[in-house]
Design a protein around this motif. Structure first.
Motif, mmCIF file in Angstrom:
data_model
loop_
_atom_site.group_PDB
_atom_site.id
_atom_site.type_symbol
_atom_site.label_atom_id
_atom_site.label_comp_id
_atom_site.label_asym_id
_atom_site.label_seq_id
_atom_site.Cartn_x
_atom_site.Cartn_y
_atom_site.Cartn_z
ATOM 1 N N ALA A 291 0.830 -1.204 0.000
ATOM 2 C CA ALA A 291 0.000 0.000 0.000
ATOM 3 C C ALA A 291 0.867 1.258 0.000
ATOM 4 O O ALA A 291 0.574 2.239 -0.706
ATOM 5 N N MET A 292 1.953 1.249 0.781
ATOM 6 C CA MET A 292 2.859 2.395 0.818
ATOM 7 C C MET A 292 3.504 2.633 -0.540
ATOM 8 O O MET A 292 3.666 3.783 -0.971
ATOM 9 N N ASP A 293 3.870 1.555 -1.230
ATOM 10 C CA ASP A 293 4.504 1.693 -2.544
ATOM 11 C C ASP A 293 3.534 2.298 -3.556
ATOM 12 O O ASP A 293 3.923 3.150 -4.371
ATOM 13 N N ILE A 294 2.280 1.889 -3.508
ATOM 14 C CA ILE A 294 1.261 2.477 -4.387
ATOM 15 C C ILE A 294 1.126 3.966 -4.104
ATOM 16 O O ILE A 294 1.104 4.792 -5.032
ATOM 17 N N MET A 295 1.044 4.338 -2.827
ATOM 18 C CA MET A 295 0.878 5.747 -2.472
ATOM 19 C C MET A 295 2.123 6.547 -2.842
ATOM 20 O O MET A 295 2.024 7.707 -3.286
ATOM 21 N N ARG A 296 3.291 5.940 -2.686
ATOM 22 C CA ARG A 296 4.540 6.612 -3.055
ATOM 23 C C ARG A 296 4.537 6.953 -4.553
ATOM 24 O O ARG A 296 4.869 8.077 -4.962
ATOM 25 N N PRO A 328 -6.367 -8.230 9.498
ATOM 26 C CA PRO A 328 -4.904 -8.129 9.395
ATOM 27 C C PRO A 328 -4.369 -8.169 7.970
ATOM 28 O O PRO A 328 -3.314 -7.595 7.691
ATOM 29 N N GLU A 329 -5.059 -8.857 7.060
ATOM 30 C CA GLU A 329 -4.562 -8.955 5.683
ATOM 31 C C GLU A 329 -4.850 -7.701 4.856
ATOM 32 O O GLU A 329 -4.428 -7.595 3.688
ATOM 33 N N LEU A 330 -5.549 -6.739 5.426
ATOM 34 C CA LEU A 330 -5.863 -5.498 4.726
ATOM 35 C C LEU A 330 -4.578 -4.738 4.402
ATOM 36 O O LEU A 330 -3.690 -4.584 5.238
ATOM 37 N N LYS A 331 -4.486 -4.256 3.159
ATOM 38 C CA LYS A 331 -3.326 -3.468 2.726
ATOM 39 C C LYS A 331 -3.705 -2.000 2.853
ATOM 40 O O LYS A 331 -4.425 -1.462 2.004
#
Length: 373
Positions: A291-296, A328-331
């Protein structure tokens, strides 16, 4: 409503700012957003027992990953120029406007609707730390694969024109308790227990808590009510509140254990009753690399490389992170948006550059496109 996206976002912001509602009382806000979601072609759901509204947009029939976009909708209750009122000094009016702007931007390209499966989550009661867990328990994110949030950041944390792909909030907790004893005459202190002295002892002892110094943490007494109008009465009763902060959930558990040990010690030391009246809190962020990589990538696509700020570590809290505790598996990740916000969040006269809301719209829009590449 005007067809110009920027004007739509600004008009919506001003309406929401002028019609702020506190936690669990966001009735008109819910109704207002519901109508906007319906007008934009969403399938809309509300709740019989609480505020908040969900808008589903796109194609939920072809096994596409489901992306949730969350905005918090409540305001704070605080004194502004001598008057207590509901006040959006935490930027939730902007968050709602930005997320609605993403929906309107999607509608500018009718072909996108078949390529996405989006849930727009307008969540109540973030300021009480209760809204996310309530909606999670109602199953709002059970079918969600990616969850994106947004929060305006103070200028001291994230400069204007920049954005962070994640806000790594710390855990926060609060405890309210009552010291129960008997009043005594000022001339005969041995006949009672001075609740103010007992509270002072608690303050002194929480100052001796030492945990891993590599991770920020703190405990402080934030309210104390004791005594009355007569200066010659030693008060036997008092109520007090403690605010606890820790950068990780594990450290928060250690901190709470130490606080309760101190309360037990003071009970025994003064042979008095201390009853915990309420205790609650917000969990720390649990990050997700995908998720962080997508937002980046979305930030770089919108603001360029110079607009990408480092991951933001902050002792502040947000109940957004309960969704990942529930699933917990939520990105999941939360965008930290630089917008020239001064003097700070929760200041009664907080202000920011309204133009920056369009950066938020474009970044979240690009995050959706990146997710479905």
């Amino acid at each position: 409503m005007t067809t110009n996206l920027k004007e739509q976002v600004l008009t919506t912001f001003h309406h929401l700012h002028d019609h702020a509602e506190i936690s669990w009382e966001e009735v008109e806000t819910t109704h207002y957003i519901k109508q906007l979601l319906l007008d934009a072609g969403c399938q809309v759901s509300t709740f019989e027992d609480c505020t908040g509204v969900i808008g589903e947009y796109g194609n939920f029939q072809n096994d596409l990953p489901v992306v949730g976009i969350r905005a918090d909708i409540d305001a704070l209750w605080q004194e502004v120029d001598g008057e207590f009122k509901a006040n959006h000094s935490c930027g939730h009016d902007a968050h709602m406007s930005i997320v609605l702007g993403v929906l309107w931007k999607l509608n500018q390209d009718p072909l996108l609707k078949d390529r996405v499966a989006l849930k727009f989550i307008f969540q109540p009661a973030e300021e009480k730390g209760e809204g996310a867990i309530t909606l999670a328990e109602k199953g709002v994110v059970d079918d969600v694969d990616f969850l994106f949030g947004i929060h305006l950041r103070p200028a001291q944390e994230t400069p204007a024109g920049k954005a962070s792909p994640v806000i790594i909030h710390g855990a926060s907790s609060s405890l309210t308790a009552e010291i129960k004893g008997d009043d005594a005459h000022g001339a005969r202190p041995h006949l009672g227990h001075n609740a103010i002295e007992i509270a002072a002892q608690i303050v002194n002892m929480i100052g001796t808590i030492h945990l891993n110094p590599m991770y920020p943490h703190s405990v402080k007494m934030t309210s104390l009510q004791a005594g009355g109008k007569s200066a010659n009465i030693i008060p036997g009763n008092a109520t007090f509140s403690l605010d606890l902060r820790a950068q990780t959930n594990e450290l928060m558990e250690q901190l709470k254990e130490k606080v309760h040990l101190i309360l037990d010690t003071v009970r025994n030391l003064y042979d008095t009753e201390i009853e915990v009246l309420s205790e609650g809190g917000i969990v720390a962020a649990i990050t997700n690399d995908e998720a962080m990589d997508i937002m980046r990538k979305a930030i770089v696509n919108t603001l360029g490389e110079d607009g990408l700020a480092e991951p933001l570590i902050t002792p502040g809290g947000d109940d957004f992170h309960y969704y990942k505790i529930h699933k917990p598996e939520l990105k999941a990740t939360m965008l930290g948006l630089g917008c020239g916000l001064l003097p700070g969040l929760h200041h009664p006269h907080m202000t920011f550059n309204r133009e920056a809301m369009m950066d938020g719209v474009d970044i979240l829009f690009n995050a959706i496109l990146e997710t479905y590449k």
